[in-house]
Write a protein that holds these residues in place. Structure first.
Motif, PDB file in Angstrom:
ATOM      1  N   PRO A  20       0.833  -1.203   0.000  1.00 21.26           N
ATOM      2  CA  PRO A  20       0.000   0.000   0.000  1.00 21.26           C
ATOM      3  C   PRO A  20       0.874   1.262   0.000  1.00 21.26           C
ATOM      4  CG  PRO A  20       0.110  -0.928   2.210  1.00 21.26           C
ATOM      5  CD  PRO A  20       0.844  -1.878   1.308  1.00 21.26           C
ATOM      6  N   PRO A  21       0.343   2.397  -0.527  1.00 27.40           N
ATOM      7  CA  PRO A  21       1.107   3.647  -0.431  1.00 27.40           C
ATOM      8  C   PRO A  21       1.341   3.984   1.039  1.00 27.40           C
ATOM      9  CG  PRO A  21      -0.948   3.962  -1.653  1.00 27.40           C
ATOM     10  CD  PRO A  21      -0.976   2.582  -1.093  1.00 27.40           C
ATOM     11  N   ILE A  22       2.504   4.506   1.372  1.00 30.38           N
ATOM     12  CA  ILE A  22       2.861   4.769   2.764  1.00 30.38           C
ATOM     13  C   ILE A  22       2.715   6.266   3.040  1.00 30.38           C
ATOM     14  CG2 ILE A  22       4.709   4.593   4.482  1.00 30.38           C
ATOM     15  CD1 ILE A  22       3.922   1.840   3.518  1.00 30.38           C
TER      16      ILE A  22
ATOM     17  N   ALA B  18       4.721  15.409   2.911  1.00 30.29           N
ATOM     18  CA  ALA B  18       4.337  14.924   1.579  1.00 30.29           C
ATOM     19  C   ALA B  18       5.464  15.179   0.572  1.00 30.29           C
ATOM     20  CB  ALA B  18       3.044  15.594   1.138  1.00 30.29           C
ATOM     21  N   TYR B  19       6.571  14.491   0.755  1.00 22.91           N
ATOM     22  CA  TYR B  19       7.723  14.590  -0.154  1.00 22.91           C
ATOM     23  C   TYR B  19       7.446  13.740  -1.386  1.00 22.91           C
ATOM     24  CZ  TYR B  19      12.154  13.520  -2.273  1.00 22.91           C
ATOM     25  OH  TYR B  19      13.143  13.342  -3.205  1.00 22.91           O
ATOM     26  N   SER B  20       7.727  14.274  -2.583  1.00 26.55           N
ATOM     27  CA  SER B  20       7.514  13.510  -3.812  1.00 26.55           C
ATOM     28  C   SER B  20       8.830  13.220  -4.530  1.00 26.55           C
ATOM     29  CB  SER B  20       6.592  14.294  -4.763  1.00 26.55           C
ATOM     30  OG  SER B  20       6.737  13.819  -6.091  1.00 26.55           O
ATOM     31  N   HIS B  21       9.128  11.931  -4.734  1.00 25.80           N
ATOM     32  CA  HIS B  21      10.297  11.577  -5.542  1.00 25.80           C
ATOM     33  C   HIS B  21      10.132  12.072  -6.969  1.00 25.80           C
ATOM     34  CE1 HIS B  21      11.679   9.005  -2.263  1.00 25.80           C
ATOM     35  NE2 HIS B  21      12.842   9.009  -2.869  1.00 25.80           N
ATOM     36  N   LYS B  22       8.926  11.919  -7.507  1.00 26.38           N
ATOM     37  CA  LYS B  22       8.700  12.294  -8.900  1.00 26.38           C
ATOM     38  C   LYS B  22       9.103  13.757  -9.150  1.00 26.38           C
ATOM     39  CE  LYS B  22       5.395  12.030 -12.588  1.00 26.38           C
ATOM     40  NZ  LYS B  22       4.018  12.054 -13.023  1.00 26.38           N
TER      41      LYS B  22
ATOM     42  N   HIS C 260      13.909  -1.512  -6.171  1.00 25.01           N
ATOM     43  CA  HIS C 260      12.959  -0.547  -5.593  1.00 25.01           C
ATOM     44  C   HIS C 260      11.898  -0.060  -6.570  1.00 25.01           C
ATOM     45  CE1 HIS C 260      15.220  -0.547  -1.929  1.00 25.01           C
ATOM     46  NE2 HIS C 260      16.311  -0.094  -2.497  1.00 25.01           N
ATOM     47  N   GLY C 261      11.915  -0.544  -7.817  1.00 29.22           N
ATOM     48  CA  GLY C 261      10.885  -0.151  -8.780  1.00 29.22           C
ATOM     49  C   GLY C 261      11.095   1.268  -9.302  1.00 29.22           C
ATOM     50  N   GLU C 262      10.022   1.802  -9.912  1.00 29.83           N
ATOM     51  CA  GLU C 262      10.136   3.077 -10.630  1.00 29.83           C
ATOM     52  C   GLU C 262       9.966   4.271  -9.696  1.00 29.83           C
ATOM     53  OE1 GLU C 262      11.304   3.167 -13.600  1.00 29.83           O
ATOM     54  OE2 GLU C 262      11.315   0.985 -13.637  1.00 29.83           O
TER      55      GLU C 262
ATOM     56  N   PRO D  46       4.967   9.837  -6.908  1.00 30.23           N
ATOM     57  CA  PRO D  46       4.779  10.928  -5.952  1.00 30.23           C
ATOM     58  C   PRO D  46       4.801  10.397  -4.508  1.00 30.23           C
ATOM     59  CG  PRO D  46       2.853  10.685  -7.409  1.00 30.23           C
ATOM     60  CD  PRO D  46       3.786   9.564  -7.725  1.00 30.23           C
ATOM     61  N   VAL D  47       4.315   9.152  -4.327  1.00 25.18           N
ATOM     62  CA  VAL D  47       4.307   8.532  -2.998  1.00 25.18           C
ATOM     63  C   VAL D  47       4.891   7.126  -3.152  1.00 25.18           C
ATOM     64  CG1 VAL D  47       2.864   7.719  -1.087  1.00 25.18           C
ATOM     65  CG2 VAL D  47       2.236   9.805  -2.305  1.00 25.18           C
TER      66      VAL D  47
END
Ligand code: HEC
Ligand code: HEC
Ligand code: HEC
Ligand code: HEC
Ligand code: HEC
Length: 170
Positions: free
Chosen positions: A33-35, A40-44, A130-132, A137-138
């Motif tokens: 599930p999204p954590i 609200a930090y976004s990698h994207k 770790h995937g994409e 964003p989350v």
């Protein structure tokens, strides 16, 4: 005190215990599930600005940990960028108190397992395990960290697979 040596002797004891037990496959439901994170930090968003994974996740010393960035590093931009945002105000409050943001962990193996990041990033991209992340964003758990997954890649890559390689070496 030599911390890595301390950790090492603990691991040897734990590893001896692990190998007496029979291995029960770890249950993982993927994707996880999204954590919800404290900020609200976004990698994207940040990777799209050209920041590299290892700018924030350095692998110092013996290279075991991938580490999380210091709040002062984030504040290098956010002292001015979006400083009116409530999320940035939370970040600024942690930085002012010199407290690390309590990020919720997503990938984790038990202490009886030896896993060295620096060694594994010589031949594999972060995305393999770790995937994409750059598209997310989350974050959520995208890839398995089970023993079977480790061993399957080791078998394919010709890396060693004896029990003591991951549970007692070094
Ligand atoms: C190189 C500069 C830079 C660094 C370093 C940086 N950010 Fe950002 N961040 C930005 C920019 C620019 C935006 C705005 C992006 C947009 O909205 O288009 C942003 C947006 C954000 C937002 C969304 C704010 C909002 O309300 O829209 C959060 C939260 C955030 N950053 C947290 C962090 C954290 C946590 C760190 C450290 C791990 C960090 N940032 C490091 C430049 C940076
Ligand atoms: C601007 C700094 C920054 C950059 C650049 C960055 N990260 Fe992160 N990373 C963070 C922060 C902050 C967290 C904790 C919040 C979260 O999980 O979203 C995190 C969490 C993670 C986690 C989850 C760790 C765990 O087990 O809890 C992984 C995996 C990760 N990042 C991989 C990457 C990869 C791969 C890239 C490059 C594509 C990357 N990161 C780029 C700051 C960064
Ligand atoms: C071969 C698989 C693999 C690769 C490749 C990999 N990781 Fe990891 N990562 C893991 C595992 C397994 C964990 C859990 C480690 C633990 O609990 O000690 C983890 C944990 C993390 C964490 C949480 C902090 C930590 O060290 O426990 C971050 C951040 C992270 N990885 C980022 C990255 C980044 C960035 C890259 C690429 C530069 C990367 N990882 C490449 C498997 C991998
Ligand atoms: C995607 C493939 C891949 C995955 C997944 C992977 N590994 Fe590896 N691992 C390798 C390769 C390749 C090497 C050999 C690296 C070298 O010598 O440069 C290695 C080496 C190692 C070593 C050192 C072996 C030695 O020579 O003593 C350990 C310990 C290890 N891995 C543990 C793990 C653990 C624990 C996991 C799962 C959490 C894991 N690995 C997952 C590819 C992988
Ligand atoms: C390539 C790395 C690797 C090798 C080789 C390996 N393991 Fe593991 N082992 C792991 C990882 C990662 C975990 C934690 C994730 C899981 O439970 O699947 C684990 C977990 C375990 C556990 C559960 C421990 C606990 O308390 O959660 C036992 C027992 C175990 N291994 C025994 C063994 C035995 C016996 C061998 C040799 C046949 C072996 N392992 C070989 C990586 C490895």
């Amino acid at each position: 005190m030599n911390l890595s040596r301390f950790r090492c002797s603990l691991l040897l004891v734990a590893a001896a215990a692990a190998q007496e037990k029979e291995y029960k496959p770890k249950e993982e439901k993927l994707p996880g599930p999204p954590i919800a994170q404290p900020i609200a930090y976004s990698h994207k968003t940040h990777v799209a600005m050209g920041m590299k994974c290892t700018n924030c996740h350095t692998m110092p010393g013996d290279g075991f940990a991938a580490t999380f960035p210091k709040e002062t590093m984030c504040m290098g931009c956010h002292t001015t960028v979006k400083k009116e945002s409530p999320e940035i105000q939370k970040l600024a409050a942690f930085a002012a108190k010199k407290e690390p943001v309590p990020w919720v962990r997503i990938y984790r193996v038990p202490d009886i397992v030896w896993f060295n990041h620096a060694l594994h990033t010589k031949k594999n991209d972060c995305a393999t395990c770790h995937g994409e992340v750059a598209q997310r964003p989350v974050l959520f758990q995208e890839k398995s960290t089970s023993m079977n997954t480790c061993m399957a890649c080791h078998a394919e890559a010709g890396a060693p697979n004896g029990c003591d390689v991951c549970h007692a070496s070094q």
